[in-house]
Motif scaffolding. Structure first.
Motif, PDB file in Angstrom:
ATOM      1  N   GLN D 216      81.221  64.790 -74.955  1.00 53.72           N
ATOM      2  CA  GLN D 216      81.024  64.431 -76.361  1.00 53.72           C
ATOM      3  C   GLN D 216      82.126  63.532 -76.881  1.00 53.72           C
ATOM      4  O   GLN D 216      82.659  63.733 -77.959  1.00 53.72           O
ATOM      5  CB  GLN D 216      80.909  65.697 -77.189  1.00 53.72           C
ATOM      6  N   GLY D 217      82.500  62.573 -76.069  1.00 54.66           N
ATOM      7  CA  GLY D 217      83.436  61.562 -76.530  1.00 54.66           C
ATOM      8  C   GLY D 217      84.895  61.964 -76.449  1.00 54.66           C
ATOM      9  O   GLY D 217      85.765  61.178 -76.784  1.00 54.66           O
ATOM     10  N   LYS D 218      85.159  63.206 -76.048  1.00 54.02           N
ATOM     11  CA  LYS D 218      86.558  63.653 -75.979  1.00 54.02           C
ATOM     12  C   LYS D 218      86.906  64.045 -74.556  1.00 54.02           C
ATOM     13  O   LYS D 218      86.039  64.413 -73.761  1.00 54.02           O
ATOM     14  CB  LYS D 218      86.741  64.868 -76.879  1.00 54.02           C
ATOM     15  N   VAL D 219      88.197  63.997 -74.269  1.00 53.49           N
ATOM     16  CA  VAL D 219      88.651  64.486 -72.967  1.00 53.49           C
ATOM     17  C   VAL D 219      88.778  65.995 -73.066  1.00 53.49           C
ATOM     18  O   VAL D 219      89.496  66.513 -73.926  1.00 53.49           O
ATOM     19  CB  VAL D 219      90.001  63.847 -72.612  1.00 53.49           C
ATOM     20  N   ILE D 220      88.065  66.709 -72.204  1.00 52.36           N
ATOM     21  CA  ILE D 220      88.157  68.164 -72.296  1.00 52.36           C
ATOM     22  C   ILE D 220      89.002  68.768 -71.180  1.00 52.36           C
ATOM     23  O   ILE D 220      89.420  69.913 -71.277  1.00 52.36           O
ATOM     24  CB  ILE D 220      86.762  68.842 -72.282  1.00 52.36           C
ATOM     25  N   ALA D 221      89.222  68.025 -70.135  1.00 52.03           N
ATOM     26  CA  ALA D 221      90.084  68.562 -69.087  1.00 52.03           C
ATOM     27  C   ALA D 221      90.644  67.416 -68.286  1.00 52.03           C
ATOM     28  O   ALA D 221      90.083  66.313 -68.275  1.00 52.03           O
ATOM     29  CB  ALA D 221      89.300  69.507 -68.186  1.00 52.03           C
ATOM     30  N   GLY D 223      93.190  66.767 -64.544  1.00 48.87           N
ATOM     31  CA  GLY D 223      94.009  67.401 -63.506  1.00 48.87           C
ATOM     32  C   GLY D 223      93.605  67.022 -62.110  1.00 48.87           C
ATOM     33  O   GLY D 223      92.789  66.119 -61.895  1.00 48.87           O
ATOM     34  N   GLU D 224      94.172  67.728 -61.129  1.00 52.25           N
ATOM     35  CA  GLU D 224      93.857  67.516 -59.728  1.00 52.25           C
ATOM     36  C   GLU D 224      92.431  67.975 -59.459  1.00 52.25           C
ATOM     37  O   GLU D 224      91.934  68.879 -60.147  1.00 52.25           O
ATOM     38  CB  GLU D 224      94.802  68.354 -58.852  1.00 52.25           C
ATOM     39  N   PRO D 225      91.819  67.435 -58.448  1.00 47.75           N
ATOM     40  CA  PRO D 225      90.453  67.869 -58.131  1.00 47.75           C
ATOM     41  C   PRO D 225      90.356  69.385 -57.973  1.00 47.75           C
ATOM     42  O   PRO D 225      89.422  70.004 -58.477  1.00 47.75           O
ATOM     43  CB  PRO D 225      90.168  67.154 -56.814  1.00 47.75           C
ATOM     44  N   ALA D 226      91.326  69.947 -57.296  1.00 50.55           N
ATOM     45  CA  ALA D 226      91.250  71.378 -57.060  1.00 50.55           C
ATOM     46  C   ALA D 226      91.235  72.163 -58.372  1.00 50.55           C
ATOM     47  O   ALA D 226      90.467  73.121 -58.538  1.00 50.55           O
ATOM     48  CB  ALA D 226      92.423  71.820 -56.191  1.00 50.55           C
ATOM     49  N   GLU D 227      92.068  71.712 -59.325  1.00 52.77           N
ATOM     50  CA  GLU D 227      92.098  72.413 -60.616  1.00 52.77           C
ATOM     51  C   GLU D 227      90.763  72.295 -61.318  1.00 52.77           C
ATOM     52  O   GLU D 227      90.225  73.264 -61.841  1.00 52.77           O
ATOM     53  CB  GLU D 227      93.158  71.798 -61.529  1.00 52.77           C
ATOM     54  N   ILE D 228      90.262  71.071 -61.331  1.00 51.21           N
ATOM     55  CA  ILE D 228      89.034  70.808 -62.072  1.00 51.21           C
ATOM     56  C   ILE D 228      87.883  71.633 -61.514  1.00 51.21           C
ATOM     57  O   ILE D 228      87.067  72.191 -62.248  1.00 51.21           O
ATOM     58  CB  ILE D 228      88.683  69.304 -62.000  1.00 51.21           C
ATOM     59  N   ARG D 229      87.887  71.735 -60.219  1.00 46.06           N
ATOM     60  CA  ARG D 229      86.821  72.485 -59.548  1.00 46.06           C
ATOM     61  C   ARG D 229      86.749  73.927 -60.054  1.00 46.06           C
ATOM     62  O   ARG D 229      85.686  74.525 -60.111  1.00 46.06           O
ATOM     63  CB  ARG D 229      87.117  72.477 -58.050  1.00 46.06           C
ATOM     64  N   GLU D 230      87.912  74.414 -60.467  1.00 48.02           N
ATOM     65  CA  GLU D 230      87.960  75.804 -60.898  1.00 48.02           C
ATOM     66  C   GLU D 230      87.770  75.952 -62.398  1.00 48.02           C
ATOM     67  O   GLU D 230      87.542  77.045 -62.888  1.00 48.02           O
ATOM     68  CB  GLU D 230      89.323  76.420 -60.515  1.00 48.02           C
ATOM     69  N   PRO D 232      86.562  76.583 -65.728  1.00 49.18           N
ATOM     70  CA  PRO D 232      85.271  77.147 -66.171  1.00 49.18           C
ATOM     71  C   PRO D 232      84.548  76.246 -67.174  1.00 49.18           C
ATOM     72  O   PRO D 232      83.325  76.135 -67.157  1.00 49.18           O
ATOM     73  CB  PRO D 232      85.661  78.467 -66.820  1.00 49.18           C
ATOM     74  N   LEU D 233      85.356  75.587 -67.978  1.00 46.80           N
ATOM     75  CA  LEU D 233      84.773  74.715 -68.990  1.00 46.80           C
ATOM     76  C   LEU D 233      83.947  73.616 -68.309  1.00 46.80           C
ATOM     77  O   LEU D 233      82.819  73.310 -68.700  1.00 46.80           O
ATOM     78  CB  LEU D 233      85.920  74.077 -69.785  1.00 46.80           C
ATOM     79  N   TYR D 238      79.281  70.794 -67.041  1.00 52.45           N
ATOM     80  CA  TYR D 238      78.931  69.644 -66.239  1.00 52.45           C
ATOM     81  C   TYR D 238      78.312  70.010 -64.901  1.00 52.45           C
ATOM     82  O   TYR D 238      77.226  69.552 -64.538  1.00 52.45           O
ATOM     83  CB  TYR D 238      80.205  68.822 -66.011  1.00 52.45           C
ATOM     84  N   LEU D 239      79.002  70.871 -64.188  1.00 52.22           N
ATOM     85  CA  LEU D 239      78.557  71.091 -62.819  1.00 52.22           C
ATOM     86  C   LEU D 239      77.432  72.111 -62.730  1.00 52.22           C
ATOM     87  O   LEU D 239      76.637  72.088 -61.790  1.00 52.22           O
ATOM     88  CB  LEU D 239      79.736  71.527 -61.967  1.00 52.22           C
ATOM     89  N   GLY D 240      77.359  72.972 -63.725  1.00 50.73           N
ATOM     90  CA  GLY D 240      76.276  73.950 -63.727  1.00 50.73           C
ATOM     91  C   GLY D 240      76.245  74.780 -62.459  1.00 50.73           C
ATOM     92  O   GLY D 240      75.196  75.217 -62.013  1.00 50.73           O
ATOM     93  N   GLY D 241      77.422  74.981 -61.876  1.00 49.48           N
ATOM     94  CA  GLY D 241      77.496  75.864 -60.716  1.00 49.48           C
ATOM     95  C   GLY D 241      76.898  75.296 -59.441  1.00 49.48           C
ATOM     96  O   GLY D 241      76.653  76.020 -58.487  1.00 49.48           O
ATOM     97  N   VAL D 242      76.661  74.002 -59.402  1.00 48.21           N
ATOM     98  CA  VAL D 242      76.029  73.453 -58.202  1.00 48.21           C
ATOM     99  C   VAL D 242      77.046  72.914 -57.218  1.00 48.21           C
ATOM    100  O   VAL D 242      76.697  72.517 -56.126  1.00 48.21           O
ATOM    101  CB  VAL D 242      75.047  72.316 -58.543  1.00 48.21           C
ATOM    102  N   LEU D 243      78.290  72.899 -57.614  1.00 44.94           N
ATOM    103  CA  LEU D 243      79.290  72.260 -56.792  1.00 44.94           C
ATOM    104  C   LEU D 243      79.333  72.870 -55.393  1.00 44.94           C
ATOM    105  O   LEU D 243      79.429  72.171 -54.391  1.00 44.94           O
ATOM    106  CB  LEU D 243      80.657  72.390 -57.462  1.00 44.94           C
ATOM    107  N   GLU D 244      79.222  74.174 -55.372  1.00 44.70           N
ATOM    108  CA  GLU D 244      79.266  74.874 -54.091  1.00 44.70           C
ATOM    109  C   GLU D 244      78.215  74.308 -53.132  1.00 44.70           C
ATOM    110  O   GLU D 244      78.505  73.993 -51.988  1.00 44.70           O
ATOM    111  CB  GLU D 244      79.048  76.381 -54.290  1.00 44.70           C
ATOM    112  N   ASP D 245      77.030  74.164 -53.650  1.00 44.75           N
ATOM    113  CA  ASP D 245      75.938  73.608 -52.831  1.00 44.75           C
ATOM    114  C   ASP D 245      76.323  72.293 -52.175  1.00 44.75           C
ATOM    115  O   ASP D 245      76.219  72.116 -50.984  1.00 44.75           O
ATOM    116  CB  ASP D 245      74.709  73.275 -53.713  1.00 44.75           C
ATOM    117  N   ALA D 246      76.758  71.411 -53.057  1.00 46.40           N
ATOM    118  CA  ALA D 246      76.967  70.041 -52.590  1.00 46.40           C
ATOM    119  C   ALA D 246      78.109  69.958 -51.582  1.00 46.40           C
ATOM    120  O   ALA D 246      78.023  69.241 -50.608  1.00 46.40           O
ATOM    121  CB  ALA D 246      77.262  69.130 -53.784  1.00 46.40           C
ATOM    122  N   ALA D 247      79.149  70.692 -51.874  1.00 43.13           N
ATOM    123  CA  ALA D 247      80.292  70.624 -50.975  1.00 43.13           C
ATOM    124  C   ALA D 247      80.068  71.535 -49.786  1.00 43.13           C
ATOM    125  O   ALA D 247      79.774  71.216 -48.734  1.00 43.13           O
ATOM    126  CB  ALA D 247      81.559  71.089 -51.685  1.00 43.13           C
TER     127      ALA D 247
END
Ligand code: ATP
Ligand code: ATP
Ligand code: MG
Ligand code: MG
Lengths: 351, 292, 242, 247, 404
Positions: D216-221, D223-230, D232-233, D238-247
């Motif tokens: 929504q036009g703002k930066v909400i997070a 950091g490093e990829p590892a941090e972002i992956r974790e 919750p926001l 964004y990811l809707g819990g699908v990250l596990e699948d893809a990776a």
């Protein structure tokens, strides 16, 4: 279902597909080479330069007149092509430069007797300057709005010239004709126009194949993309406007003295600017040979219709029908369409 | 004061006629991306239809209006079939149409000239040269009727385009021809119909023009620049914009004519166009161009 | 096995250019999800365009329920029940979102349920409700994709052909979209899909097709395609995926 | 190297970008992710100035660039691609690409449009992207993926210091993508800074050093990829819990 | 020489001047046809070649060039309007052709020193006012004479000329800033008429007639002078005067003798004065094919050929054709130099005799002692009202005009 896979698998699918793709690539890039016949325009020019020798055998003033007239329009159409063809800004107002060139040179000629042929380059400079000013304003608009703003420009210029008493207002100024005898009277103008036309064709070739030309063509397709590709679109456009105005202005300068008469509605009628546009489009907008071919054809058609259909509305009707037919069958102009279908004779490939 | 009011009335009166003349042009551009340089020549064709209806059978021009509109619409269909259909898919369509319509204008002019000669004509119903006087101030009835008729037509058209299913299909086709086709729109039919409507409007405008101005086949050259500047000023393709521009410019032109001299009044249209393009290149109601 | 759509040795190209498709074939069974994969420029989009009538078929044939579609216009083919969402998002940029949805129902003979159907769709895709009066052209890439997809739900055709539906969508939405697709399939709508996101595409479909240089190289059940090492190397991102 | 400070872009009532602030370090690969409509493309537009920001500042190499015209920004070494590819019709792919090569001042204007070196360089890039075979094809007659690749090729032509990629992977074949990823890495190793918008999480996670998440036009997070992956926001928005699948 | 005598004429058959241009064509064709019926000139048939120059000067030049070089014409007829005549004059002079001008009344055309140019109308535009002044002097009772005038004009070559004469302006040559003629104090001032309103409108694209008419009306003049460039404008102007209910004692327009004017204006045309070079009732006696050919014969012939009464735009070119025929006969050949000498040698007693009356020219090529005629519309008929002493059949003038 598995048949194909098993087949290819036997012959090692991976490498055969890769090989097929490579062969395909090679074939496609093969039709990329282009050939052109440079000798043809040069020979053509040479022929025109010796053409006046005909005068020794009889009175061919009319032929000279037609060539000269065509050369005048080749100059203007080639000039127009730099803005309209390369840059994609269709201007119906380029006859403003025709008028400025004509009046500038014509008035100096009238007052001080300096030949307009000498004055033409200066008229070109003046027009480039004026073009630069006008372009900075009108080139802010695009597409149809630009077309129409250019039309408005003519109207404004027309009204201003009509009221400028110093240059004779709407009634214009009569210029002296030269003292040469009838057979040779046209020669100075003939050579001036033929050389001007050749110069304009050469210059547009140079421009098209320069960085400027590439940038202009990019602008004509997508200005935002061009801008973000690092092209200074505003400067390029205005430059194109100035250069194309200069050519039209040079043609105008000499045209006035040739006609022995300058008045607003010699220069500032729609017919003049529309002719430039039509010639480019008919021949092939954005190509080098296009304006030349267009000018020759349109002037030839004109002569043909007037000569065969004589005098009537039929003449207008036929011109209209002919245009529609050409446009429908040669939507990119004659040169452009033939080139697209790889049918362009080599002698017409000047690009 | 009286003269100010009078000038204002005359400006409005002229504006009404220009509004209809321009809005057909605007419509055809708006929905079809055709810069129809033949529009004024077709207006003249409509004027001839009306003229002969009036002259031969004494039919009032206002009654002839729908007839002229229909006849011209039919001509529009034929024109579209012959000239524009083939090119409609091309990416260069809008640019091509400038030339095709220019050629069309010549054909129309030539044909009209061949049929009706170059003599100028004007239909003269009584109201054309009458006026309603309020003391010293008058409203010319010819222009009054023409203006009213044109506003009614434009209004009806705008509603139709905005709200009817077919109107939507027209707009959709203009914006994305392929998409419209994929959603089941017969785009060719839509093309024909909207062109027919645009040319029909030229016919209607012709009926009104026939008693407001005098005309002959070559007259259209004089109108093309004026009409085009109205359309650009209003914002290419915006009918509302064209109508407003027509009234605004006609009023300004009337005042310029009255206070600076007639020679300058026609310059108003072009100068205004120029000035507006300086500050607002997209015209009054046009969309902003992409590049800021 | 009943075949809904059958493409046999199809040749097609743009205008009078070279043949882009050169002997492609394809069979589509009702109620299933089919996924076409292949490198860029293989002719996938061209194939879909040829089926829906946007390109002229030069040789070969396309049969829908045994009836040839050759020579029909896209709007006629749509009315037969084949709907196509092209890669370039066939939206009307200067019409509002709501109007775009309404245009989706243009081909419906019965307009009575249209407004309700649109409401339902807005229910499912809240962003469309939120932006119902925004011009479609000003929506973000992903929003446009959502709109284009949603619109086909109004038409409810027999076959939906989607050209890279996941393009530009956030992972969450991609996920949702494949869910919707499954749901459509379960409702009996047959789906033909082109995907560059091949893993995702194949995982979610029943049948896989590999297209390259305008020819069908392979077709078979999706898991089989997914498992084939050569296909993986050539089209699915090589070793990494393995 | 690139500093975006309180950037805003409003369209009437819609706040497409609303006070967005982030930095891109020299020599890094930074990813900008976020749900659809987060304002990523709009932010790109404001940075490269193809759209005028409503307010806010953009700094490149310590110089403020949010008032410059787009070509100036490009000439300063910042190039971008477009999410929906913009190509120059009626010009060959080669011309499309060479169009983007750098030109100096006035004197260069009349230089030949395509010098041999430029052609060689362009062909090299095309070859690398596997699209030599369309080098003489009309820029508008390309498949979706080919257009993306052409854009990328054009971008590389100008030797930029920093590139902004808007969904470069969208519609590109996975096999080729692998190579592109490799190439971006290589460019980065040579010192080119990269800011990339992408929805392909797999690619982002493998490629980027830092991730900025917008919504929504703002930066909400951030950091490093590892941090972002974790985060919750991020997972939720964004990811809707699908990250596990893809990776 | 064998074969027919070819004569070329380039005319504006399309474009701005197309109305007048096509009438010129009729005039030339009718005349050549009649000559051929009478056995041609010098025993040879005449072949007329007409080309359309689309009202464009460059095209006009081009066409005369073609007549001379390609078609091999032995003589030419002039074109219509000053605008086109100006450049054509230079070309024809250069080629040594006799240039008979049917319409091209700008003084400056004749002050350039061209030798073989001959104007086939009453004196140039600048002097039109003389006739109007004559009307005021001779036909209007002194106590009812107009005291004030509104003068409005198209910004057109011809109309400007008339304007200069009426207002007493200097005619300048902008080429070198020299004075061509000083017409001060002007016919209006001469007659003690005060100009209460004066204005010009642009040559093309003017549409605000009501506004203009209303302002004329507001200035309350006794006399309205409208110098329109075409009959079309005259129609528009008259209709506008009717709409705004303007009134005046005397209304003079410079165009409007054509049938279209009456058709377009209806009753409003009543009482409007218009100058003309020709009128159907004027009892001029000309020659054709060496035989007498009166104006009445001409009207009859035109009516037979085209089914309508001619107007001046057809009659003037007819006279041009007569003049060239007489020049050829007089010179005994088609040698242009000889024809030119013959034409220059005409005098009051030995003139060219045409349906426009007698012509002889001064050394500039303008006709000597040739006044315009004044006509007035009355009851849908164009009546010839002035001068009263030249010949029989003059109608009385309606005065004052009153409302439109
Ligand atoms: N409008 C067009 N005119 C001419 N040729 C085209 C056109 N569109 C695509 N092509 C050519 O057709 C070939 C196949 O294109 P197509 O769009 O079908 O590829 P695709 O498989 O969909 O690729 P992608 O995955 O990149 O979308 C390409 O080589 C392209 O150059
Ligand atoms: N010209 C415009 N007028 C109105 N709203 C706009 C305009 N351009 C963008 N928007 C809105 O601004 C928001 C941000 O759009 P943007 O294109 O930047 O999103 P994005 O992050 O790139 O999304 P995606 O991942 O889907 O491409 C969206 O809600 C969009 O609808
Ligand atoms: Mg594709
Ligand atoms: Mg985006």
């Amino acid at each position: 279902m598995m048949t194909i896979l098993t087949e290819t698998a036997a012959a090692d699918a991976t490498s055969s597909v890769l090989a097929a793709r490579k062969a395909h690539n090679a074939k496609l890039s093969a039709n990329a080479d282009k050939k052109r016949a440079v000798w043809f325009p040069i020979a053509f020019l040479a022929a025109l330069l010796v053409l006046p020798a005909l005068q020794f055998t009889g009175n061919y003033n009319y032929v000279l007149h037609l060539v000269l007239f065509t050369a005048c329009y080749v100059t203007m159409a080639s000039g127009w092509n730099i803005l309209g063809g390369f840059t994609g800004y269709i201007s119906l107002g380029h006859n403003v430069f025709f008028a400025i060139g004509g009046y500038f040179a014509g008035m100096i000629f009238a007052r001080y007797g300096i030949s307009t042929i000498i004055l033409a380059p200066f008229a070109g400079l003046l027009c480039a300057f004026v073009g630069y000013l006008i372009g900075s304003v009108t080139l802010k608009t695009r597409g149809p709005s630009f077309i129409i703003s250019s039309l408005a420009l003519v109207m404004i210029a027309r009204i201003l010239f009509d009221h400028w008493q110093f240059v004779g207002g709407a009634n214009g100024v009569a210029l002296k004709s030269n003292d040469l005898s009838v057979e040779w009277a046209k020669l100075p103008y003939y050579y001036a126009f033929v050389i001007l036309a050749a110069f304009s064709v050469w210059a547009s070739y140079k421009i098209k194949h320069s960085k400027l030309g590439l940038g202009l063509r990019a602008i004509s397709k997508d200005e935002i993309k061009a801008e973000s590709a690092g092209i200074d679109t505003r400067t390029y456009k205005v430059l194109a406007f100035a250069v194309s105005g200069a050519f039209v202005g040079m043609a105008g300068a000499i045209w006035g003295e040739y006609l022995t008469y300058i008045r607003p509605n010699i220069f500032l009628i729609i017919l003049v600017s529309v002719n430039m546009v039509l010639m480019c489009i008919l021949g092939g907008k954005g190509t080098i040979a296009g304006p030349v071919i267009g000018a020759i054809l349109i002037i030839a058609f004109n002569e043909l219709f007037v000569a065969t259909l004589g005098a009537s509305e039929l003449n207008i009707l036929a011109t209209g029908v002919l245009m529609v037919v050409v446009l429908l069958f040669f939507p990119l102009g004659i040169v452009g369409t033939l080139a697209r279908h790889h049918r362009l004779p080599r002698i017409l490939n000047w690009d | 004061m009286e003269q100010i009011v009078q000038t204002l009335i005359l400006g409005i009166a002229l504006g009404g006629v220009f509004a209809l003349m321009g809005s057909g042009l605007s419509l055809v551009f708006g929905v079809m991306r055709i810069v129809n340089l033949a529009h004024p020549s077709l207006i003249i064709a409509g004027a001839y239809v009306t003229y002969w209806g009036f002259k031969l059978w004494g039919i009032d021009p206002l009654v002839m209006l729908p007839i002229a509109a229909i006849i011209l619409a039919a001509i529009g269909v034929i024109l579209y079939k012959l000239v524009f259909e083939k090119e409609a898919k091309s990416a260069k369509y809008s640019e091509m149409t400038v030339l095709l319509t220019f050629a069309t204008a010549m054909i129309v002019e030539g044909a009209l000239g061949g049929m009706f000669t170059n003599t100028q004509r004007v239909t003269s119903p009584d109201y054309a040269t009458d006026a309603i006087f309020f003391g010293n101030v008058f409203i010319p009835t010819g222009q009054l009727y023409a203006g009213l008729a044109s506003l009614v037509i434009i209004g009806a058209l705008a509603l139709f385009l905005k709200h009817s299913r077919f109107g939507n299909a027209i707009r959709a086709t203009t914006q994305n021809r392929d998409a419209a086709e994929l959603l089941g729109v017969n785009v060719n039919f839509v093309g024909i119909m909207s062109f027919a409507i645009g040319i029909g409007l030229a016919g209607a405008a012709g009926s009104l023009v026939s008693f407001v101005f005098s005309f002959f086949p070559a007259k259209h050259w004089e109108w093309i620049a004026v009409l085009m500047s109205l359309v650009v000023l209003g914002g290419m393709g915006s009918i509302l914009g064209t109508v407003l521009a027509s009234f605004m410019l006609s009023i300004v032109a009337a005042f310029v004519g009255a206070y600076f001299g007639s020679t300058w009044s026609s310059m108003t249209f072009f100068l205004a166009l120029f000035l507006i393009l300086l500050v607002r290149p997209q015209g009054l109601f046009g969309e902003k161009p992409e590049l800021a | 096995m009943s075949q809904l759509l059958e493409v046999t040795s199809l040749t097609a190209g743009y205008d009078d250019g070279p043949a882009i498709l050169d002997g492609a074939h394809l069979t589509i069974e009702p109620g299933k999800v089919h996924c076409i994969i292949g490198p860029n420029g293989a002719g996938k989009s061209t194939l879909l365009k040829a089926i829906c009538g946007m390109l002229k078929i030069r040789q070969g044939d396309v049969k829908f329920k045994g009836e040839s579609l050759k020579g029909l216009r896209p709007d006629q083919i749509l009315r037969k029940g084949i709907c196509f969402v092209p890669q370039e998002r066939a939206l009307f940029p200067k019409m509002t979102v709501r109007e775009n949805l309404r245009m989706g129902g243009y081909s419906l003979a019965d307009k009575s349920g249209l407004e309700r159907a649109i409401d339902e769709i807005e229910e499912r895709f809240p962003i469309l409700r939120e932006r119902r009066d925004q011009h479609a052209g000003t929506m973000s890439g992903g929003q446009q994709q959502t709109l284009a997809m949603a619109r086909t739900l109004i038409i409810r055709p027999e076959i939906v052909m989607l050209d890279e539906p996941s393009l530009g969508l956030a992972p969450k939405i991609v996920h949702e979209m494949f869910g919707i697709m499954k749901m459509m399939a379960s409702e009996g709508i047959t789906i033909l899909l082109v995907e560059q996101n091949a893993l995702m595409g194949l995982k979610n479909s029943d049948w896989g097709v590999v297209l390259d240089l305008g020819k069908t190289l392979f077709e078979g059940p999706a898991p089989e395609v997914l498992a084939d090492p050569r296909i993986q190397e050539l089209y699915l991102g090589g070793k990494k995926a393995a | 190297m690139l500093k975006v400070n309180g950037l805003c872009k409003y369209f009437g009532g819609i706040k497409a970008v609303d006070g967005c602030t982030f930095n891109v370090d020299r020599g890094s690969i930074t990813a900008l992710i976020g749900p659809n409509g987060a304002g990523k493309t709009t932010a790109f537009n404001c940075i490269s100035r193809t759209a005028a920001p409503t307010k806010g500042e953009v700094w490149l190499d310590g110089e403020r660039i949010d008032h410059l015209r787009p070509h100036k920004i490009t000439q300063r070494g910042l190039s971008r691609t477009f999410q929906i590819s913009r190509n120059l019709a009626d010009m060959t792919v080669l011309e499309n690409v060479i169009c983007q090569s750098k030109i100096g001042g006035w004197r260069d204007l009349m230089k030949p449009a395509m010098s041999t070196q430029e052609i060689d360089k362009a062909m090299g890039i095309l070859d690398f992207l596997g699209i030599t075979r369309i080098a003489y094809e009309d820029g508008s007659n390309l498949s979706y993926g080919q257009k993306k690749l052409m854009d990328l090729a054009a971008l590389l032509m100008s030797d930029p210091k920093i590139i902004l990629l808007d969904e470069p992977a969208g519609g590109v074949n996975p096999t080729l993508l692998e190579e592109i990823v490799g190439h971006i890495r290589k460019l980065n190793d040579q010192g080119m800074t990269v800011l990339i918008v992408e929805h392909n999480m797999d690619l982002i996670m493998r490629l980027s050093h830092r991730i900025v998440v917008m919504a929504q036009g703002k930066v909400i997070a951030e950091g490093e990829p590892a941090e972002i992956r974790e985060d919750p926001l991020v997972l939720d928005a964004y990811l809707g819990g699908v990250l596990e699948d893809a990776a | 020489q064998e074969g027919p005598i070819k004569i070329g004429a380039s005319l504006p058959l399309t474009g701005n001047f197309s109305v007048a241009g096509s009438k010129h064509q009729q005039g030339y064709e009718l005349c050549v046809g009649l000559i051929n019926e009478r056995g041609g000139i010098l025993g040879r048939q005449v072949e007329l070649i007409v080309s359309d120059n689309r009202s464009d000067p460059a095209t006009a030049i081009n066409q005369y060039e073609r007549f001379i070089n390609v078609d091999g014409v032995e003589a030419v007829y002039g074109t219509f309007s000053s605008r086109l005549t100006f450049p054509v004059a230079s070309i024809l002079a250069k080629n040594g052709f006799v240039h008979p001008v049917p319409a091209g009344g700008a003084l400056r055309i004749y002050t350039q020193g061209h030798k073989n140019i001959f104007y086939f109308q009453p004196n140039a535009a600048e002097y039109v006012g003389a006739s109007l002044a004559g009307v005021l002097k001779d036909l209007v009772p002194a106590d009812a004479a107009p005291k004030s005038a509104a003068i409005i004009s198209a910004d057109d070559f011809f109309a400007n000329g008339v304007w200069s004469g009426l207002m007493g302006e200097k005619v300048m040559d902008p080429a070198d800033g020299s004075e061509v003629a000083d017409l001060a104090p002007g016919y209006l001032a001469d007659n003690g008429i005060e100009v209460v309103f004066s204005e010009k409108w642009p040559e093309e694209g003017f549409s605000d007639w009501l506004n203009l008419a209303n302002r004329v009306k507001q200035s309350g003049p006794d006399m309205i002078i409208g110098l329109t460039a075409s009959a079309e404008e005259a129609v528009q102007l008259t209709r506008a005067f009717k709409t705004v209910r303007a009134e005046a004692d005397l209304v003079y327009l410079s165009q409007g003798t054509q049938a279209e004017f009456a058709e377009g204006t209806g009753e409003s045309s009543n009482g409007i004065l218009i100058h003309t070079s020709w009128h159907k009732d004027a009892p001029f006696e000309g020659l054709l094919g060496g035989e007498p050919f009166s104006n009445a014969d001409y009207v009859a012939a035109h009516q037979a050929a085209y089914g309508a009464v001619p107007d001046e735009d057809s009659a003037i070119p007819f006279a041009v054709c007569q003049g060239i025929e007489q020049a050829m006969i007089g010179a005994g050949s088609t040698d242009n130099a000889a024809m030119g000498t013959w034409l220059s040698g005409r005098s009051k007693d030995d003139p060219v005799r045409s349906i426009l009356g007698r012509f002889n020219w001064d050394d500039t090529g303008l006709p000597a002692d040739k006044p315009f005629l004044m006509t007035q519309w009355n009851g849908g008929e164009l009546q010839f009202v002035y001068p009263t002493d030249e010949f029989e059949g003059v109608n009385p003038m309606t005065y004052p005009k009153g409302s439109f």
